[in-house]
Motif scaffolding. Structure first.
Motif, PDB file in Angstrom:
ATOM      1  N   ILE A  68       0.886  -1.241  -0.031  1.00 10.22           N
ATOM      2  CA  ILE A  68      -0.030  -0.052  -0.225  1.00 10.22           C
ATOM      3  C   ILE A  68       0.822   1.278   0.010  1.00 10.22           C
ATOM      4  CG2 ILE A  68      -1.612   1.362   1.315  1.00 10.22           C
ATOM      5  CD1 ILE A  68      -2.788  -1.241  -0.111  1.00 10.22           C
ATOM      6  N   TYR A  69       0.529   2.270  -0.761  1.00 11.90           N
ATOM      7  CA  TYR A  69       1.138   3.433  -0.931  1.00 11.90           C
ATOM      8  C   TYR A  69       0.238   4.815  -0.572  1.00 11.90           C
ATOM      9  CZ  TYR A  69       4.053   0.339  -3.679  1.00 11.90           C
ATOM     10  OH  TYR A  69       4.869  -0.747  -4.060  1.00 11.90           O
ATOM     11  N   TRP A  70       1.021   5.834  -0.249  1.00 21.54           N
ATOM     12  CA  TRP A  70       0.155   7.057   0.168  1.00 21.54           C
ATOM     13  C   TRP A  70       0.272   7.904  -0.929  1.00 21.54           C
ATOM     14  CZ3 TRP A  70      -3.197   8.516   3.229  1.00 21.54           C
ATOM     15  CH2 TRP A  70      -3.487   9.886   3.653  1.00 21.54           C
ATOM     16  N   ASP A  71      -0.908   8.393  -1.618  1.00 23.26           N
ATOM     17  CA  ASP A  71      -0.852   9.665  -2.619  1.00 23.26           C
ATOM     18  C   ASP A  71      -1.058  10.653  -1.894  1.00 23.26           C
ATOM     19  OD1 ASP A  71      -1.740  11.411  -4.350  1.00 23.26           O
ATOM     20  OD2 ASP A  71      -3.235  10.044  -5.548  1.00 23.26           O
ATOM     21  N   ASN A  72      -0.062  11.400  -1.914  1.00 24.29           N
ATOM     22  CA  ASN A  72      -0.092  12.829  -0.964  1.00 24.29           C
ATOM     23  C   ASN A  72      -0.779  13.761  -1.648  1.00 24.29           C
ATOM     24  OD1 ASN A  72       0.985  13.758   1.620  1.00 24.29           O
ATOM     25  ND2 ASN A  72       2.256  15.036   0.540  1.00 24.29           N
ATOM     26  N   THR A  79      -2.972   1.497  -4.425  1.00 23.32           N
ATOM     27  CA  THR A  79      -1.947   0.576  -5.043  1.00 23.32           C
ATOM     28  C   THR A  79      -1.023   0.916  -6.075  1.00 23.32           C
ATOM     29  OG1 THR A  79      -3.683  -0.338  -6.559  1.00 23.32           O
ATOM     30  CG2 THR A  79      -3.724  -1.601  -4.369  1.00 23.32           C
ATOM     31  N   THR A  80      -0.991   2.201  -6.287  1.00 20.73           N
ATOM     32  CA  THR A  80      -0.297   2.670  -7.085  1.00 20.73           C
ATOM     33  C   THR A  80       1.099   3.156  -6.759  1.00 20.73           C
ATOM     34  OG1 THR A  80      -2.150   3.554  -8.676  1.00 20.73           O
ATOM     35  CG2 THR A  80      -0.039   4.402  -9.026  1.00 20.73           C
ATOM     36  N   ALA A  81       2.108   2.388  -7.145  1.00 20.88           N
ATOM     37  CA  ALA A  81       3.529   2.875  -6.696  1.00 20.88           C
ATOM     38  C   ALA A  81       3.930   3.938  -7.275  1.00 20.88           C
ATOM     39  CB  ALA A  81       4.446   1.672  -6.965  1.00 20.88           C
ATOM     40  N   THR A  82       3.917   4.266  -8.771  1.00 20.65           N
ATOM     41  CA  THR A  82       4.363   5.511  -9.235  1.00 20.65           C
ATOM     42  C   THR A  82       4.046   6.679  -8.575  1.00 20.65           C
ATOM     43  OG1 THR A  82       4.388   4.132 -11.165  1.00 20.65           O
ATOM     44  CG2 THR A  82       4.749   6.538 -11.565  1.00 20.65           C
ATOM     45  N   GLY A  83       5.171   7.598  -8.166  1.00 21.34           N
ATOM     46  CA  GLY A  83       4.948   8.869  -7.641  1.00 21.34           C
ATOM     47  C   GLY A  83       4.247   8.823  -6.336  1.00 21.34           C
ATOM     48  N   ASN A  84       4.159   7.597  -5.731  1.00 17.31           N
ATOM     49  CA  ASN A  84       3.710   7.488  -4.432  1.00 17.31           C
ATOM     50  C   ASN A  84       4.625   6.915  -3.211  1.00 17.31           C
ATOM     51  OD1 ASN A  84       1.221   8.780  -4.902  1.00 17.31           O
ATOM     52  ND2 ASN A  84       0.562   6.745  -6.178  1.00 17.31           N
ATOM     53  N   THR A  85       4.379   7.072  -2.105  1.00 15.92           N
ATOM     54  CA  THR A  85       5.304   6.618  -0.806  1.00 15.92           C
ATOM     55  C   THR A  85       4.768   5.468  -0.141  1.00 15.92           C
ATOM     56  OG1 THR A  85       5.971   9.060  -0.465  1.00 15.92           O
ATOM     57  CG2 THR A  85       6.337   7.126   1.155  1.00 15.92           C
ATOM     58  N   LYS A  86       5.532   4.399  -0.317  1.00 15.73           N
ATOM     59  CA  LYS A  86       5.157   2.942   0.342  1.00 15.73           C
ATOM     60  C   LYS A  86       5.005   2.895   1.806  1.00 15.73           C
ATOM     61  CE  LYS A  86       6.050  -2.004   0.081  1.00 15.73           C
ATOM     62  NZ  LYS A  86       7.051  -2.918  -0.232  1.00 15.73           N
ATOM     63  N   ILE A  87       3.829   2.789   2.435  1.00 20.14           N
ATOM     64  CA  ILE A  87       3.691   2.711   3.764  1.00 20.14           C
ATOM     65  C   ILE A  87       3.503   1.303   4.589  1.00 20.14           C
ATOM     66  CG2 ILE A  87       2.801   5.280   3.638  1.00 20.14           C
ATOM     67  CD1 ILE A  87      -0.024   4.262   3.969  1.00 20.14           C
ATOM     68  N   GLY A  88       2.983   0.435   3.955  1.00 17.64           N
ATOM     69  CA  GLY A  88       2.723  -0.788   4.497  1.00 17.64           C
ATOM     70  C   GLY A  88       2.029  -1.693   3.730  1.00 17.64           C
ATOM     71  N   VAL A  89       1.264  -2.574   4.297  1.00 15.45           N
ATOM     72  CA  VAL A  89       0.462  -3.483   3.471  1.00 15.45           C
ATOM     73  C   VAL A  89      -1.063  -3.538   4.119  1.00 15.45           C
ATOM     74  CG1 VAL A  89       2.466  -5.127   3.361  1.00 15.45           C
ATOM     75  CG2 VAL A  89       1.024  -5.293   5.109  1.00 15.45           C
ATOM     76  N   SER A  90      -1.950  -4.319   2.919  1.00 12.17           N
ATOM     77  CA  SER A  90      -3.360  -4.114   3.214  1.00 12.17           C
ATOM     78  C   SER A  90      -3.288  -5.143   4.343  1.00 12.17           C
ATOM     79  CB  SER A  90      -4.025  -4.352   1.723  1.00 12.17           C
ATOM     80  OG  SER A  90      -5.348  -4.394   2.161  1.00 12.17           O
ATOM     81  N   LEU A  91      -4.368  -5.002   4.866  1.00 10.93           N
ATOM     82  CA  LEU A  91      -5.048  -6.402   5.880  1.00 10.93           C
ATOM     83  C   LEU A  91      -6.383  -6.462   5.640  1.00 10.93           C
ATOM     84  CD1 LEU A  91      -3.121  -5.640   9.450  1.00 10.93           C
ATOM     85  CD2 LEU A  91      -2.680  -7.397   7.766  1.00 10.93           C
ATOM     86  N   ALA A  92      -6.804  -6.010   4.738  1.00  8.58           N
ATOM     87  CA  ALA A  92      -8.377  -6.471   4.432  1.00  8.58           C
ATOM     88  C   ALA A  92      -8.675  -6.371   3.034  1.00  8.58           C
ATOM     89  CB  ALA A  92      -9.159  -5.366   4.870  1.00  8.58           C
TER      90      ALA A  92
END
Length: 109
Positions: A68-72, A79-92
């Motif tokens: 999971i990524y953060w779109d700031n 779920t889009t990695a490009t241009g976003n910051t990875k923050i963790g994983v989905s638990l649902a």
């Protein structure tokens, strides 16, 4: 140990923008969830590890374990990695459309 500072699970940082309790906060490469309200530039406590229900891009489909990524710009998880910051994983499992998902933050990113 004389050089130990703190566990790092909760950090106090200047808010990069106005935030409310429960909002995602990205400061440089540090991501956490605001523990309280703060105006831009004011100190805010953020939690960098744990599981949180966060707002998501409604059309994204997520499965347990997906990165999971953060779109700031949108202030949403994605779920889009490009241009976003990875923050963790989905638990649902999150379907299209849905507004939130549970995310396990990884304070190491």
């Amino acid at each position: 140990m004389k050089n130990y500072v703190q566990k790092g699970e909760n950090l106090t940082l200047p808010a990069p923008y106005a935030v409310s309790s429960g909002d995602g906060v990205l400061k440089g490469s540090i991501f956490g969830v605001a523990a309280g309200d703060a105006e831009s530039g004011a100190e805010v406590d953020i939690v960098t590890v744990g599981v949180f229900t966060l707002p998501k891009v409604s059309t994204d489909v997520m499965a347990v374990g997906d990165p999971i990524y953060w779109d700031n710009t949108a202030k949403l998880v994605t779920t889009t990695a490009t241009g976003n910051t990875k923050i963790g994983v989905s638990l649902a499992t999150a379907v299209n459309p849905s507004g939130t998902t549970d995310v396990r933050l990884n304070g190491a990113f």
